[in-house]
Scaffold this active site. Structure first.
Site, short mmCIF file in Angstrom:
data_model
loop_
_atom_site.label_atom_id
_atom_site.label_comp_id
_atom_site.label_asym_id
_atom_site.label_seq_id
_atom_site.Cartn_x
_atom_site.Cartn_y
_atom_site.Cartn_z
N GLN A 93 24.09 -62.42 -29.69
CA GLN A 93 25.10 -61.75 -30.53
C GLN A 93 26.43 -61.68 -29.79
OE1 GLN A 93 22.64 -58.25 -31.37
NE2 GLN A 93 22.46 -58.91 -33.49
N ARG A 99 22.52 -49.36 -30.82
CA ARG A 99 21.61 -50.45 -31.22
C ARG A 99 20.22 -49.92 -31.61
NH1 ARG A 99 20.89 -56.30 -30.39
NH2 ARG A 99 18.78 -56.71 -29.72
N LEU A 133 16.09 -58.60 -35.37
CA LEU A 133 17.27 -58.02 -34.73
C LEU A 133 17.51 -58.98 -33.56
CD1 LEU A 133 19.44 -56.03 -33.93
CD2 LEU A 133 17.70 -54.55 -32.97
N SER A 134 18.53 -59.83 -33.69
CA SER A 134 18.74 -60.89 -32.70
C SER A 134 18.95 -60.29 -31.32
CB SER A 134 19.96 -61.73 -33.06
OG SER A 134 19.78 -62.30 -34.33
N ALA A 135 18.66 -61.09 -30.28
CA ALA A 135 18.87 -60.62 -28.91
C ALA A 135 20.36 -60.35 -28.70
CB ALA A 135 18.38 -61.68 -27.93
#
Ligand SMILES: C[S@@+](CC[C@H](N)C(=O)[O-])C[C@H]1O[C@@H](n2cnc3c(N)ncnc32)[C@H](O)[C@@H]1O
Length: 402
Positions: free
Chosen positions: A82, A43, A76-78
């Site tokens: 996701q 990530r 950048l979504s949590a």
């Protein structure tokens, strides 16, 4: 590889393992394939310049781009949301998946889930985000993902049909292109806004309509392009706002301002209050004219509004009077009792109408299971019921309860 690179990779791997452990503990990761994907994709390579701890915090989104006013346009979504959406999607090896809203990381997770036989297409309206996603995906070794510049409203017809469409920007509607590009047994996972609140809904296709199998509250950056929606806000007083985001509604704003200054009427339902998110969905889809009432925290602290208004609460409006939900501890049974605060010349009437809804919820629906949310496109040959309808541009959302 230099020692510092090796060290950073080791630290990232251990933070990644910790993130997956935390997501399992939170109950967001439940399946082995999703856990494995999260444990594999680096990530931090999709958050260059950010500290490793920020990249691997389970509940932290990282801003990639803001507009001139400071509103986040790309994140950048949590990891936790996701994970939720990937669990909702139940992606299998070999599937063809369209992701709407790119960043690279989620697409890499999906690539892990579909494997070598599957295909991932990721579309973003912003060419800069497309470029960034491509660069990050290449750096992380996921250059099989097809990242394309496109407006979600049109989907990406050249690679259709898709077994899954996963939307990672807040949508107000389901454009016809998504239905057209979805396979016969396909599923759409979409953060769909229904009367002021967004839920990530997993919809299965059933002929020409969509039927929910799960939903969860979620917050997303707004959809841009042809499918963008405009939220209407009506300021009633300093720190007091009505938020309306369905078809335009007309309010007698001056009369509502006068009502704000009038004494408060309290009415109690005798019904238990719990599952606030479910109750809210019931209220929002069963009121004839509805908006969300938001009050600033200091007004709540001063006792002028119930706590519910700090987060936003469905408000029932009739001419110059309004009512909204509150709660109080129930001394006899424990837990809480639901009730209503109302203001204005017809406070009795709006309070009674609201209380009736609270009672109906508690006696007929509470704890009997989740709502069924259907999306019926305008082109579908399906007759619509008389209740629980929310009209959208391309179709109708129908919410019903067991
Ligand atoms: C939350 S971010 C995507 C996060 C990404 N999926 C990830 O892996 O972290 C939402 C993205 O949706 C994009 N977007 C907004 N409206 C869009 C539209 N109409 N069509 C395609 N992309 C859109 C934004 O540019 C933004 O990059």
């Amino acid at each position: 590889m230099s020692t510092s690179h090796t060290d950073a990779a080791d630290i990232a791997a251990s933070l990644r393992a910790e993130m997956v452990r935390e997501l399992r503990e939170m109950g967001e990761v439940i399946s082995e394939p999703v856990a494995a994907a999260l444990a594999t994709v680096p990530r931090h390579l999709f958050a260059p310049g950010e500290p490793l701890e920020a990249a691997y915090a389970a509940d932290r989104a990282l801003v990639v781009k803001r507009d001139a006013s400071g509103t986040a346009l790309s994140l950048l979504s949590a990891a936790h949301i996701q994970a939720v959406m990937l669990e909702q999607a139940e992606i299998e090896p070999g599937m063809r998946v369209l992701e709407i809203g790119s960043g690279g990381y989620n697409a890499a997770l999906i690539q892990e889930l579909v494997g070598a036989e599957g295909m991932v297409v990721s579309a973003d309206i912003d060419p800069g985000i497309v470029e960034r996603a491509r660069t990050c995906l290449t750096a992380a070794g996921y250059d099989r993902v097809e990242v394309v510049p496109a407006d979600a409203e049109n989907g990406v017809p050249e690679h259709a049909p898709y077994d899954r469409i996963i939307v990672t920007a807040g949508a107000w509607d389901i454009p016809p292109a998504w239905m057209d590009q979805l396979s016969a047994a396909g599923r759409i996972v979409v953060p769909l806004r229904i009367r002021g609140r967004t839920r990530s809904i997993a919809f299965d296709r059933s002929d020409d309509v969509l039927v929910s199998r799960s939903y969860r509250l979620a917050a997303f950056v707004p959809m841009q392009g042809a499918g963008a929606f405009r939220e209407h806000t009506v300021r009633l007083a300093e720190g007091v706002v009505l938020q309306v985001d369905e078809e335009p509604q007309r309010f007698d704003v001056e009369a509502l301002r006068r009502a704000l200054g009038s004494p408060r009427l309290e009415r109690w339902s005798g019904a238990a209050f719990d599952l606030p998110d479910e109750l809210e969905l019931f209220l929002l889809t069963n009121m004839p004219q509805v908006a969300m009432l938001h009050a600033a925290e200091e007004l709540v602290d001063q006792g002028r509004f119930a706590l519910s208004a700090a987060r936003g609460v469905p408000v029932l409006i009739r001419d110059g009077s309004f009512a909204y939900r509150t709660k109080r501890p129930n001394q006899e049974t424990g837990g809480f009792e639901s009730g209503v605060f109302a203001h204005g010349p017809d406070a009795e009437t709006v309070a009674a109408e609201y209380v009736e809804l609270l009672r109906r919820w508690a006696s007929d629906h509470r704890r009997r299971g989740a709502a069924r949310i259907q999306y019926v496109p305008k082109t579908a040959r399906t007759s619509l019921p008389s209740r629980g309808l929310i009209r959208k541009r391309h179709g109708t959302v129908i919410v019903s309860w067991p």
